[in-house]
Design a protein around this motif. Structure first.
Motif, PDB file in Angstrom:
ATOM      1  N   LEU A   1       1.238  -5.447  10.205  1.00  0.00           N
ATOM      2  CA  LEU A   1       1.143  -4.327   9.269  1.00  0.00           C
ATOM      3  C   LEU A   1       0.666  -4.813   7.908  1.00  0.00           C
ATOM      4  CD1 LEU A   1       4.415  -2.439  10.211  1.00  0.00           C
ATOM      5  CD2 LEU A   1       2.097  -2.100  11.095  1.00  0.00           C
ATOM      6  N   PHE A   2       1.308  -5.869   7.413  1.00  0.00           N
ATOM      7  CA  PHE A   2       0.837  -6.482   6.173  1.00  0.00           C
ATOM      8  C   PHE A   2       1.264  -7.938   6.132  1.00  0.00           C
ATOM      9  CE2 PHE A   2       4.919  -4.591   4.786  1.00  0.00           C
ATOM     10  CZ  PHE A   2       5.547  -5.685   4.214  1.00  0.00           C
ATOM     11  N   HIS A   3       0.568  -8.686   5.296  1.00  0.00           N
ATOM     12  CA  HIS A   3       0.873 -10.101   5.086  1.00  0.00           C
ATOM     13  C   HIS A   3       0.663 -10.386   3.599  1.00  0.00           C
ATOM     14  CE1 HIS A   3       0.049 -14.582   6.205  1.00  0.00           C
ATOM     15  NE2 HIS A   3       1.197 -14.411   5.610  1.00  0.00           N
ATOM     16  N   VAL A   4       1.720 -10.850   2.948  1.00  0.00           N
ATOM     17  CA  VAL A   4       1.671 -11.168   1.523  1.00  0.00           C
ATOM     18  C   VAL A   4       1.919 -12.660   1.361  1.00  0.00           C
ATOM     19  CG1 VAL A   4       2.640 -10.701  -0.763  1.00  0.00           C
ATOM     20  CG2 VAL A   4       2.695  -8.919   0.979  1.00  0.00           C
TER      21      VAL A   4
ATOM     22  N   ASN B   1       1.861  -0.637  -3.358  1.00  0.00           N
ATOM     23  CA  ASN B   1       0.458  -0.315  -3.628  1.00  0.00           C
ATOM     24  C   ASN B   1      -0.393  -0.386  -2.367  1.00  0.00           C
ATOM     25  OD1 ASN B   1       0.951   0.126  -6.342  1.00  0.00           O
ATOM     26  ND2 ASN B   1       0.479  -1.983  -6.919  1.00  0.00           N
ATOM     27  N   GLY B   2       0.091  -1.106  -1.360  1.00  0.00           N
ATOM     28  CA  GLY B   2      -0.612  -1.187  -0.084  1.00  0.00           C
ATOM     29  C   GLY B   2      -0.317  -0.013   0.835  1.00  0.00           C
ATOM     30  N   GLY B   3       0.527   0.925   0.377  1.00  0.00           N
ATOM     31  CA  GLY B   3       0.810   2.120   1.162  1.00  0.00           C
ATOM     32  C   GLY B   3       2.119   2.079   1.926  1.00  0.00           C
ATOM     33  N   PHE B   4       2.897   1.026   1.744  1.00  0.00           N
ATOM     34  CA  PHE B   4       4.178   0.871   2.432  1.00  0.00           C
ATOM     35  C   PHE B   4       5.317   1.116   1.444  1.00  0.00           C
ATOM     36  CE2 PHE B   4       1.092  -1.822   4.545  1.00  0.00           C
ATOM     37  CZ  PHE B   4       1.250  -1.452   5.865  1.00  0.00           C
ATOM     38  N   PRO B   5       6.521   1.305   1.948  1.00  0.00           N
ATOM     39  CA  PRO B   5       7.657   1.351   1.017  1.00  0.00           C
ATOM     40  C   PRO B   5       7.776   0.005   0.301  1.00  0.00           C
ATOM     41  CG  PRO B   5       8.307   2.151   3.191  1.00  0.00           C
ATOM     42  CD  PRO B   5       6.925   1.563   3.333  1.00  0.00           C
TER      43      PRO B   5
END
Length: 158
Positions: A78-81, A125-129
């Motif tokens: 879903l995302f990777h930071v 800002n990426g659209g996730f909580p």
């Protein structure tokens, strides 16, 4: 604390944050917009953290927090930071046996809230909580690091 106070401390112990900085930052949302759809269950969140420090002369230490956060749902990322956040600390007239704990426990403890905020803002800002990383026990991380170093030094041939 101003520089003249740091240099003219009269032999009193000094611990000061000279600066903080964002060294490297990456946010990936590889499956957007598909990854932003509502989900029935929370994704698997994997968090890795590392602390490194280097003396940079004149009683200053560069302390760097490296955080990697990855959210997965089944086989989908879903995302990777990835964040590298650092600070320069002035440490003077502190007994030598207290320097390493100060550098590897207190310095990252002071940096962590700022790194945590950057990651929270990025996920939002990426659209996730917003992702609020729980507080980290840097003392336990330091103890683990010391134990590993002792184990490695005992297993190396003389």
């Amino acid at each position: 604390m101003v520089k003249s106070e740091i240099n003219n401390n009269g032999g009193e112990p000094v611990f000061a944050v000279l600066t903080q900085y964002l060294k490297d930052f990456s946010f990936e949302n590889p499956s957007a917009p598909r990854s932003l759809r509502p989900r029935e269950k929370a994704p698997q969140i994997d968090i890795n953290i590392n602390v490194n420090a280097n003396p940079i002369g004149d009683d200053n230490y560069d302390v760097v927090l490296s955080l990697s956060v990855k959210a997965n749902d089944n086989n989908e990322t879903l995302f990777h930071v990835e964040l590298i956040y650092g600070g320069v600390f002035h440490i003077k007239d502190i007994p030598q046996e207290h320097i390493m704990p100060l550098v590897f426990i207190e310095c990252p403890r002071l940096l962590f809230p700022f790194a945590r905020q950057i990651i929270s803002d990025a996920t939002q800002n990426g659209g996730f909580p917003p992702l609020w990383i729980d507080p980290i026990d840097f003392a336990a991380l330091f103890q683990k690091r010391v134990a590993e170093e002792q184990k490695n030094s005992q297993t190396q041939p003389s």
